[in-house]
Design an enzyme around this catalytic site. Structure first.
Site, PDB file in Angstrom:
ATOM      1  N   HIS A 308     -18.654  43.846 -15.869  1.00  0.00           N
ATOM      2  CA  HIS A 308     -19.187  43.106 -17.011  1.00  0.00           C
ATOM      3  C   HIS A 308     -19.449  41.669 -16.597  1.00  0.00           C
ATOM      4  O   HIS A 308     -18.701  41.115 -15.792  1.00  0.00           O
ATOM      5  CB  HIS A 308     -18.206  43.129 -18.190  1.00  0.00           C
ATOM      6  CG  HIS A 308     -18.862  42.785 -19.480  1.00  0.00           C
ATOM      7  ND1 HIS A 308     -19.009  41.497 -19.910  1.00  0.00           N
ATOM      8  CD2 HIS A 308     -19.465  43.570 -20.395  1.00  0.00           C
ATOM      9  CE1 HIS A 308     -19.657  41.505 -21.055  1.00  0.00           C
ATOM     10  NE2 HIS A 308     -19.953  42.742 -21.371  1.00  0.00           N
ATOM     11  N   ASP A 366     -18.822  51.076 -22.468  1.00  0.00           N
ATOM     12  CA  ASP A 366     -19.769  52.199 -22.348  1.00  0.00           C
ATOM     13  C   ASP A 366     -19.164  53.396 -21.640  1.00  0.00           C
ATOM     14  O   ASP A 366     -19.633  54.519 -21.806  1.00  0.00           O
ATOM     15  CB  ASP A 366     -21.030  51.748 -21.608  1.00  0.00           C
ATOM     16  CG  ASP A 366     -21.846  50.797 -22.450  1.00  0.00           C
ATOM     17  OD1 ASP A 366     -21.926  51.029 -23.660  1.00  0.00           O
ATOM     18  OD2 ASP A 366     -22.369  49.821 -21.911  1.00  0.00           O
TER      19      ASP A 366
HETATM   20  N1  CMC Z   1     -20.624  49.195  -9.348  1.00  0.00           N
HETATM   21  C1  CMC Z   1     -20.547  48.692  -8.106  1.00  0.00           C
HETATM   22  N2  CMC Z   1     -20.600  47.369  -7.819  1.00  0.00           N
HETATM   23  C2  CMC Z   1     -20.761  46.537  -8.859  1.00  0.00           C
HETATM   24  C3  CMC Z   1     -20.857  46.985 -10.179  1.00  0.00           C
HETATM   25  C4  CMC Z   1     -20.775  48.380 -10.423  1.00  0.00           C
HETATM   26  N3  CMC Z   1     -20.853  48.855 -11.666  1.00  0.00           N
HETATM   27  N4  CMC Z   1     -21.018  45.921 -11.017  1.00  0.00           N
HETATM   28  C5  CMC Z   1     -21.032  44.844 -10.229  1.00  0.00           C
HETATM   29  N5  CMC Z   1     -20.873  45.199  -8.924  1.00  0.00           N
HETATM   30  C6  CMC Z   1     -20.775  44.290  -7.773  1.00  0.00           C
HETATM   31  C7  CMC Z   1     -22.161  43.755  -7.409  1.00  0.00           C
HETATM   32  O1  CMC Z   1     -22.781  44.546  -6.414  1.00  0.00           O
HETATM   33  C8  CMC Z   1     -21.818  42.364  -6.908  1.00  0.00           C
HETATM   34  O2  CMC Z   1     -21.347  42.490  -5.585  1.00  0.00           O
HETATM   35  P1  CMC Z   1     -21.617  41.292  -4.512  1.00  0.00           P
HETATM   36  O3  CMC Z   1     -20.871  40.111  -5.033  1.00  0.00           O
HETATM   37  O4  CMC Z   1     -21.064  41.829  -3.247  1.00  0.00           O
HETATM   38  O5  CMC Z   1     -23.109  41.095  -4.474  1.00  0.00           O
HETATM   39  C9  CMC Z   1     -20.624  41.943  -7.766  1.00  0.00           C
HETATM   40  O6  CMC Z   1     -19.997  43.163  -8.198  1.00  0.00           O
HETATM   41  C10 CMC Z   1     -21.016  41.109  -8.995  1.00  0.00           C
HETATM   42  O7  CMC Z   1     -22.040  41.814  -9.691  1.00  0.00           O
HETATM   43  P2  CMC Z   1     -23.251  41.085 -10.451  1.00  0.00           P
HETATM   44  O8  CMC Z   1     -24.387  42.050 -10.554  1.00  0.00           O
HETATM   45  O9  CMC Z   1     -23.491  39.755  -9.841  1.00  0.00           O
HETATM   46  O10 CMC Z   1     -22.583  40.876 -11.864  1.00  0.00           O
HETATM   47  P3  CMC Z   1     -23.371  40.663 -13.212  1.00  0.00           P
HETATM   48  O11 CMC Z   1     -22.469  39.866 -14.061  1.00  0.00           O
HETATM   49  O12 CMC Z   1     -24.738  40.130 -12.970  1.00  0.00           O
HETATM   50  O13 CMC Z   1     -23.544  42.150 -13.763  1.00  0.00           O
HETATM   51  C11 CMC Z   1     -23.303  44.146 -14.995  1.00  0.00           C
HETATM   52  C12 CMC Z   1     -22.828  42.697 -14.810  1.00  0.00           C
HETATM   53  C13 CMC Z   1     -22.665  44.719 -16.260  1.00  0.00           C
HETATM   54  C14 CMC Z   1     -24.836  44.155 -15.174  1.00  0.00           C
HETATM   55  C15 CMC Z   1     -22.889  44.975 -13.746  1.00  0.00           C
HETATM   56  O14 CMC Z   1     -21.486  44.973 -13.607  1.00  0.00           O
HETATM   57  C16 CMC Z   1     -23.440  46.401 -13.800  1.00  0.00           C
HETATM   58  O15 CMC Z   1     -24.591  46.625 -13.403  1.00  0.00           O
HETATM   59  N6  CMC Z   1     -22.605  47.369 -14.307  1.00  0.00           N
HETATM   60  C17 CMC Z   1     -23.085  48.725 -14.490  1.00  0.00           C
HETATM   61  C18 CMC Z   1     -23.884  48.817 -15.769  1.00  0.00           C
HETATM   62  C19 CMC Z   1     -23.006  48.771 -16.986  1.00  0.00           C
HETATM   63  O16 CMC Z   1     -21.997  49.469 -17.080  1.00  0.00           O
HETATM   64  N7  CMC Z   1     -23.427  47.963 -17.975  1.00  0.00           N
HETATM   65  C20 CMC Z   1     -22.750  47.882 -19.287  1.00  0.00           C
HETATM   66  C21 CMC Z   1     -22.148  46.545 -19.538  1.00  0.00           C
HETATM   67  S1  CMC Z   1     -21.029  46.567 -20.949  1.00  0.00           S
HETATM   68  C22 CMC Z   1     -22.067  46.871 -22.315  1.00  0.00           C
HETATM   69  C23 CMC Z   1     -23.028  45.797 -22.589  1.00  0.00           C
HETATM   70  O17 CMC Z   1     -22.622  44.650 -22.757  1.00  0.00           O
HETATM   71  O18 CMC Z   1     -24.218  46.118 -22.694  1.00  0.00           O
END
Ligand code: CMC
Length: 431
Positions: A308, A366
């Site tokens: 998240h 989710d």
């Molecule tokens: N699986 C594997 N690695 C992950 C994941 C994941 N689900 N989420 C983040 N990471 C890694 C990412 O690769 C990055 O690694 P590095 O620092 O080595 O590049 C690190 O963790 C930080 O990720 P980020 O993409 O910079 O973080 P963000 O804050 O931009 O993304 C997120 C948040 C929710 C989009 C992401 O965690 C994700 O894509 N999760 C899967 C989709 C998901 O479950 N979304 C629902 C969110 S809760 C409901 C809502 O609010 O809508």
């Protein structure tokens, strides 16, 4: 929001600029950069808004480090266990918990608006049967502006109120109709003797040919899913609603914009993507392969339902839903379902994996909502529409707050331009 005596100093090209600092009631201080461009001639750069507050708000507060979510100050776990969805709607919309009379009046107002204009049935029939229910939802909610002209004047507080009640009341009906249409069953009219969650289950699962009794444990679990998704401060879809409405667009169009944004797999679409991922994994022995893919920098695959932007400790909504998932699975006697076995094992494996621990990636709301909805019998395509109908009250509360704010002005971000500088047009034969 109070402006303190504190200021930040920015030194740029030999000149100092004082930036006022606002102290919120909770959360980190906020630098006020509104005059920065006028005074210093520079923009700030923050793609993804990771350090930018786009508005002030009194509705919802999240402390991602502590895993805390408050609506009007009340912790989400207390609301989920002691309150119910329509009471939380009232709280979000009007700022305080209702008295018994206020709640009764609010519930009656919502209940009286649950039917949709009969002509909207024809509108549904224009969609292909295999359309994703989110596609139908975006279209039909946008089309509400064509059916309910008398509540589109945003300068009139009474019309804003009517539009708010209509949206909260009709979204479950429209979502259920999108579902019924996709499976070729007749639309089921709302029943006003049922509560909000039970009525939604009735509209989704009953058929004219036989009686359908809503199980109170399932309607309670449904209500909890609605409550836990009701608002989440300035996330992507809420910011979309605010940005759309900053131009003065009508509320139905703005909520349709929010639904469109919610659909993406990084946001509300994650519940569907998560269940599809569990199905793709299929059996417990394949979990290590998918965990390895999620950790591989060269593989775009992510574990859906994990991580998240704001929560870096635990998602408090997930904690409540995990308990709800256990209750529902036990009631339905589906604990042995292979898909749910994969979900439980994946959760444990990821929670104990150093990569997920180090990056603070926990199951989010989710992950568990998908498991509950699957067990209840919803197809995965309905997961995001259910999120959308729950979040409608959050979008509306934020929209109402914004319209009433005298500082409200059209949203217009700036950019860091990296394209060509001015050059002369070249005739086609000389290119
Ligand atoms: N699986 C594997 N690695 C992950 C994941 C994941 N689900 N989420 C983040 N990471 C890694 C990412 O690769 C990055 O690694 P590095 O620092 O080595 O590049 C690190 O963790 C930080 O990720 P980020 O993409 O910079 O973080 P963000 O804050 O931009 O993304 C997120 C948040 C929710 C989009 C992401 O965690 C994700 O894509 N999760 C899967 C989709 C998901 O479950 N979304 C629902 C969110 S809760 C409901 C809502 O609010 O809508």
């Amino acid at each position: 929001m109070t402006e303190t005596q504190k200021t930040a100093k920015l030194s740029l090209n030999g000149q100092d600029y004082e930036l006022p600092i606002f102290s919120p009631t909770a959360g980190p201080d906020v630098l006020d950069i509104r005059k920065l461009y006028a005074q210093a001639g520079v923009f700030t750069y923050d793609p993804g808004f990771t350090s930018t507050a786009s508005c002030d708000s009194t509705i919802t507060f999240i402390d991602g480090g502590k895993g805390e979510l408050l609506h009007r100050g009340y912790p989400i776990d207390q609301l989920a266990s002691q309150s119910h969805y329509l009471e939380v709607c009232y709280l979000l919309l009007y700022g305080e918990l209702p008295t018994a009379t206020q709640l009764e009046d609010f519930e009656a107002r919502v209940t009286r608006h649950t039917m949709v204009h009969e002509q909207m049935h024809n509108f549904f029939r224009g969609f292909r049967r295999d359309a994703h229910p989110m596609a139908t939802l975006v279209g039909v909610v946008g089309a509400m502006s064509a059916f309910y002209h008398d509540s589109t004047d945003i300068s009139d507080p009474w019309q804003r109120e009517v539009a708010s009640i209509r949206l909260i009341a009709k979204l479950p009906t429209i979502a259920a109709m999108a579902y019924k249409y996709s499976i070729g069953q007749p639309f089921v009219y709302p029943r006003n003797d049922l509560d909000y969650a039970a009525n939604f289950l009735h509209m989704c699962f009953s058929v004219p040919a036989e009686d359908y009794n809503v199980n109170p444990i399932l309607s309670r679990a449904m209500d909890r899913i609605f409550t836990l998704h009701a608002d989440h401060e300035q996330n992507a879809s809420t910011s979309t609603v605010r940005l759309a409405s900053s131009s003065g667009a009508n509320p139905f169009a703005c909520i349709a914009a929010g639904i469109a944004c919610l659909w993406g797999p990084a946001h509300g679409g994650a519940n569907q993507a998560c269940l599809e991922m569990l199905k793709e994994i299929g059996t417990v022995d394949r979990i290590p392969e998918f965990i390895a893919r999620a950790k591989d920098k060269d593989d775009p695959f992510r574990l859906m339902g994990f991580g998240h932007r704001v929560y870096k400790n635990t998602d408090p909504r997930a904690t409540v839903l995990k308990q709800s998932a256990d209750e529902v699975l036990e009631l339905l006697g589906v604990e042995d379902n292979p898909l749910l076995q994969v979900a439980k094992e994946l959760e444990q494996t990821a929670l104990n994996d150093p990569y997920f621990k180090e990056k603070k990636l926990f199951p989010n709301v989710d992950f568990y909502s998908g498991i509950i909805l699957e067990a209840m019998g919803f197809p995965t395509s309905m997961f995001t529409p259910i999120f959308a109908l729950s979040r409608t009250v959050g979008w509306i509360s934020q929209w109402k707050e914004m319209i009433a704010d005298p500082q409200n002005k059209i949203g217009r971000p700036r950019q860091l331009y990296l394209g060509q500088t001015a050059r002369d047009y070249v005739d086609i034969e000389n290119r």
